[in-house]
Design a protein around this motif. Structure first.
Motif, PDB file in Angstrom:
ATOM      1  N   TYR A 107       0.790  -1.225   0.000  1.00  0.00           N
ATOM      2  CA  TYR A 107       0.000   0.000   0.000  1.00  0.00           C
ATOM      3  C   TYR A 107       0.827   1.282   0.000  1.00  0.00           C
ATOM      4  CZ  TYR A 107      -3.785  -3.236   0.931  1.00  0.00           C
ATOM      5  OH  TYR A 107      -4.681  -4.272   0.839  1.00  0.00           O
ATOM      6  N   ALA A 108       2.155   1.157  -0.131  1.00  0.00           N
ATOM      7  CA  ALA A 108       3.000   2.348  -0.095  1.00  0.00           C
ATOM      8  C   ALA A 108       2.654   3.333  -1.209  1.00  0.00           C
ATOM      9  CB  ALA A 108       4.477   1.948  -0.196  1.00  0.00           C
ATOM     10  N   ALA A 109       2.331   2.817  -2.387  1.00  0.00           N
ATOM     11  CA  ALA A 109       2.019   3.698  -3.513  1.00  0.00           C
ATOM     12  C   ALA A 109       0.754   4.515  -3.264  1.00  0.00           C
ATOM     13  CB  ALA A 109       1.869   2.884  -4.792  1.00  0.00           C
ATOM     14  N   ARG A 110      -0.066   4.087  -2.305  1.00  0.00           N
ATOM     15  CA  ARG A 110      -1.286   4.828  -1.956  1.00  0.00           C
ATOM     16  C   ARG A 110      -1.101   5.668  -0.691  1.00  0.00           C
ATOM     17  NH1 ARG A 110      -5.744   0.291  -1.938  1.00  0.00           N
ATOM     18  NH2 ARG A 110      -6.519   1.739  -0.357  1.00  0.00           N
ATOM     19  N   ASP A 111       0.147   5.785  -0.231  1.00  0.00           N
ATOM     20  CA  ASP A 111       0.456   6.555   0.973  1.00  0.00           C
ATOM     21  C   ASP A 111      -0.264   6.027   2.207  1.00  0.00           C
ATOM     22  OD1 ASP A 111       2.214   8.325  -0.321  1.00  0.00           O
ATOM     23  OD2 ASP A 111       0.555   9.589  -0.980  1.00  0.00           O
ATOM     24  N   LEU A 112      -0.560   4.717   2.202  1.00  0.00           N
ATOM     25  CA  LEU A 112      -1.120   4.066   3.383  1.00  0.00           C
ATOM     26  C   LEU A 112       0.020   3.381   4.106  1.00  0.00           C
ATOM     27  CD1 LEU A 112      -3.476   3.189   5.165  1.00  0.00           C
ATOM     28  CD2 LEU A 112      -3.895   1.298   3.557  1.00  0.00           C
ATOM     29  N   ARG A 113       0.332   3.868   5.297  1.00  0.00           N
ATOM     30  CA  ARG A 113       1.488   3.378   6.049  1.00  0.00           C
ATOM     31  C   ARG A 113       1.052   2.263   7.009  1.00  0.00           C
ATOM     32  NH1 ARG A 113       3.289   6.631   9.621  1.00  0.00           N
ATOM     33  NH2 ARG A 113       1.505   8.037   9.772  1.00  0.00           N
ATOM     34  N   ILE A 114       1.841   1.203   7.074  1.00  0.00           N
ATOM     35  CA  ILE A 114       1.568   0.079   7.977  1.00  0.00           C
ATOM     36  C   ILE A 114       2.786  -0.116   8.870  1.00  0.00           C
ATOM     37  CG2 ILE A 114       0.728  -2.274   8.161  1.00  0.00           C
ATOM     38  CD1 ILE A 114      -1.054  -0.653   6.341  1.00  0.00           C
ATOM     39  N   ASN A 115       2.605   0.018  10.164  1.00  0.00           N
ATOM     40  CA  ASN A 115       3.678  -0.187  11.127  1.00  0.00           C
ATOM     41  C   ASN A 115       3.148  -1.022  12.294  1.00  0.00           C
ATOM     42  OD1 ASN A 115       5.956   1.687  10.131  1.00  0.00           O
ATOM     43  ND2 ASN A 115       4.181   3.059  10.140  1.00  0.00           N
ATOM     44  N   ALA A 116       4.056  -1.440  13.161  1.00  0.00           N
ATOM     45  CA  ALA A 116       3.653  -2.217  14.335  1.00  0.00           C
ATOM     46  C   ALA A 116       4.474  -1.812  15.544  1.00  0.00           C
ATOM     47  CB  ALA A 116       3.819  -3.714  14.077  1.00  0.00           C
ATOM     48  N   VAL A 117       3.904  -2.002  16.707  1.00  0.00           N
ATOM     49  CA  VAL A 117       4.658  -1.908  17.951  1.00  0.00           C
ATOM     50  C   VAL A 117       4.842  -3.328  18.483  1.00  0.00           C
ATOM     51  CG1 VAL A 117       3.945   0.417  18.561  1.00  0.00           C
ATOM     52  CG2 VAL A 117       2.527  -1.512  19.279  1.00  0.00           C
ATOM     53  N   ALA A 118       5.947  -3.548  19.167  1.00  0.00           N
ATOM     54  CA  ALA A 118       6.244  -4.872  19.733  1.00  0.00           C
ATOM     55  C   ALA A 118       6.583  -4.695  21.211  1.00  0.00           C
ATOM     56  CB  ALA A 118       7.395  -5.531  18.980  1.00  0.00           C
ATOM     57  N   PRO A 119       5.567  -4.710  22.069  1.00  0.00           N
ATOM     58  CA  PRO A 119       5.810  -4.477  23.497  1.00  0.00           C
ATOM     59  C   PRO A 119       6.487  -5.660  24.186  1.00  0.00           C
ATOM     60  CG  PRO A 119       3.520  -4.023  22.889  1.00  0.00           C
ATOM     61  CD  PRO A 119       4.145  -4.800  21.763  1.00  0.00           C
ATOM     62  N   GLY A 120       7.188  -5.337  25.258  1.00  0.00           N
ATOM     63  CA  GLY A 120       7.619  -6.347  26.202  1.00  0.00           C
ATOM     64  C   GLY A 120       6.483  -6.596  27.182  1.00  0.00           C
ATOM     65  N   GLY A 130       6.416   0.277   7.345  1.00  0.00           N
ATOM     66  CA  GLY A 130       7.086  -1.015   7.350  1.00  0.00           C
ATOM     67  C   GLY A 130       8.023  -1.214   8.520  1.00  0.00           C
ATOM     68  N   GLN A 131       7.763  -0.521   9.631  1.00  0.00           N
ATOM     69  CA  GLN A 131       8.651  -0.600  10.792  1.00  0.00           C
ATOM     70  C   GLN A 131       7.988  -1.322  11.955  1.00  0.00           C
ATOM     71  OE1 GLN A 131      11.890   0.516  10.418  1.00  0.00           O
ATOM     72  NE2 GLN A 131      11.088   0.737   8.325  1.00  0.00           N
ATOM     73  N   VAL A 132       8.792  -2.021  12.723  1.00  0.00           N
ATOM     74  CA  VAL A 132       8.331  -2.673  13.952  1.00  0.00           C
ATOM     75  C   VAL A 132       9.090  -2.023  15.106  1.00  0.00           C
ATOM     76  CG1 VAL A 132       8.119  -4.828  15.230  1.00  0.00           C
ATOM     77  CG2 VAL A 132       7.890  -4.821  12.730  1.00  0.00           C
ATOM     78  N   LEU A 133       8.378  -1.247  15.893  1.00  0.00           N
ATOM     79  CA  LEU A 133       9.004  -0.467  16.964  1.00  0.00           C
ATOM     80  C   LEU A 133       8.926  -1.239  18.273  1.00  0.00           C
ATOM     81  CD1 LEU A 133      10.284   2.084  18.064  1.00  0.00           C
ATOM     82  CD2 LEU A 133       8.007   3.145  18.135  1.00  0.00           C
ATOM     83  N   GLY A 134      10.078  -1.679  18.747  1.00  0.00           N
ATOM     84  CA  GLY A 134      10.127  -2.389  20.020  1.00  0.00           C
ATOM     85  C   GLY A 134       9.948  -1.416  21.180  1.00  0.00           C
ATOM     86  N   VAL A 135       8.901  -1.629  21.952  1.00  0.00           N
ATOM     87  CA  VAL A 135       8.659  -0.824  23.158  1.00  0.00           C
ATOM     88  C   VAL A 135       8.705  -1.822  24.298  1.00  0.00           C
ATOM     89  CG1 VAL A 135       7.192   0.921  24.235  1.00  0.00           C
ATOM     90  CG2 VAL A 135       7.122   0.594  21.755  1.00  0.00           C
ATOM     91  N   ASP A 136       9.919  -2.211  24.665  1.00  0.00           N
ATOM     92  CA  ASP A 136      10.077  -3.449  25.432  1.00  0.00           C
ATOM     93  C   ASP A 136      11.190  -3.432  26.467  1.00  0.00           C
ATOM     94  OD1 ASP A 136      12.327  -3.412  23.838  1.00  0.00           O
ATOM     95  OD2 ASP A 136      11.855  -5.245  22.741  1.00  0.00           O
ATOM     96  N   GLY A 137      11.688  -2.253  26.796  1.00  0.00           N
ATOM     97  CA  GLY A 137      12.772  -2.195  27.772  1.00  0.00           C
ATOM     98  C   GLY A 137      14.017  -2.928  27.330  1.00  0.00           C
ATOM     99  N   GLY A 138      14.145  -3.158  26.021  1.00  0.00           N
ATOM    100  CA  GLY A 138      15.303  -3.858  25.471  1.00  0.00           C
ATOM    101  C   GLY A 138      15.145  -5.358  25.362  1.00  0.00           C
TER     102      GLY A 138
END
Length: 231
Positions: A148-161, A213-221
Motif C-alpha cells: 500500500y505504499a504507492a497509496r500513501d497508506l502506512r503500515i507499522n507495528a509496535v512490539a511491546p515487552g 514497514g517498521q516494527v518499533l520495540g517498546v520493550d525495555g530492550g
C-alpha cells in the motif's frame, strides 16, 4: 484534528491510547467485543472480516487505525491444544489482517498500527503460540506496507515487552514472579500502558508520514539486547 479508529480499545493499552489522542484534540472512535470493560462507540468482533469492513466504512474519513487485540497463553507447543492455538491466532493475527484488509479497501492514505510482541523477536520459553501469531503480525506489517505504499497508506507495528495490564496480572501478581519478569528486561522494569500508547500515537501521527514497514520495540530492550546481569 485527525480521525482515528481504535480496535479492541477495551485493552489497557488501547484505553491509554484513546485518552492520549482525545487529550490532543483528535476524534477517536473505539470498538470492543462487548460493554463489560468500556462503553465503546461500536461493538465489534474484530476477527470477522465483514464486520471490520463495515465498521471502517461506517467510521467515515479516517487518518488511522490501531489494533490492540490479543490474548495471553504461556505454554510450550506440546501442551497447547488446537482450540487454544486457534484462539491465539484469531486474537492477534486474524484481527490484524482484517483491519489491514478493511484499511486497504477504504482508506486513501493514513496509518495502520498493529500490535506484535517482543516474544516474536526473542526466543522466550513457553511463548510458542503467541510468538507464532505475533511473528505473523510482523510479516503482515512488512508485506502490507509494501503493498500500500504507492497509496500513501502506512503500515507499522509496535512490539511491546511485558506491560502491566489486566491481561498480564498473572505474571506480576507475586513479588517473586514480578522480579523475575523485571530482570528479563534490560532496563530493569516492566512497561506501563502509556509507554506503548506513546509509540502508537507517534506512528499514527500524520506528521510522521515518512515511516512505514517498521516494527518499533517498546520493550525495555527485551527483544534485542542481552546486557550484563544487574547486580
Amino acid at each position: 484534528m485527525a480521525n482515528f479508529l481504535l480496535i479492541a480499545a477495551s485493552s489497557d493499552i488501547g484505553a491509554a491510547t484513546a485518552r492520549r489522542l482525545r487529550d490532543a484534540g483528535h476524534r477517536v472512535i473505539t470498538t470492543a467485543r462487548d460493554t463489560s470493560v468500556i462503553e465503546p462507540d461500536m461493538i465489534l468482533d474484530a476477527t470477522d472480516f465483514d464486520a471490520v469492513d463495515r465498521v471502517v466504512s461506517d467510521a467515515g474519513e479516517l487518518d488511522g487505525i490501531a489494533v490492540f487485540a490479543g490474548s495471553m497463553l504461556l505454554k510450550p507447543a506440546h501442551l497447547t491444544s488446537r482450540e487454544q492455538y486457534d484462539d491465539i491466532v484469531a486474537a492477534s493475527l486474524t484481527t490484524s489482517f482484517a483491519a489491514v484488509r478493511a484499511a486497504g479497501k477504504h482508506l486513501r492514505g493514513g496509518s495502520v498500527v498493529l500490535t506484535s510482541s517482543a516474544a516474536a523477536l526473542a526466543g522466550l520459553s513457553n511463548h510458542d503460540a503467541i510468538a507464532a501469531a505475533k511473528a505473523g503480525v510482523i510479516g503482515l506489517t512488512l508485506s502490507a506496507a509494501a503493498s500500500y505504499a504507492a497509496r500513501d497508506l502506512r503500515i507499522n507495528a509496535v512490539a511491546p515487552g511485558l506491560v502491566q495490564t489486566r491481561l498480564t496480572e498473572g505474571l506480576t501478581a507475586s513479588e517473586t514472579s514480578r522480579k523475575v519478569s523485571e530482570a528479563m528486561h534490560p532496563l530493569g522494569r516492566l512497561g506501563e500502558p502509556d509507554d506503548v500508547a506513546r509509540a502508537v500515537e507517534f506512528l499514527l501521527d500524520p506528521a510522521n508520514a515518512w515511516i512505514t514497514g517498521q516494527v518499533l520495540g517498546v520493550d525495555g530492550g527485551l527483544g534485542s539486547l542481552r546486557p550484563r546481569q544487574r547486580v
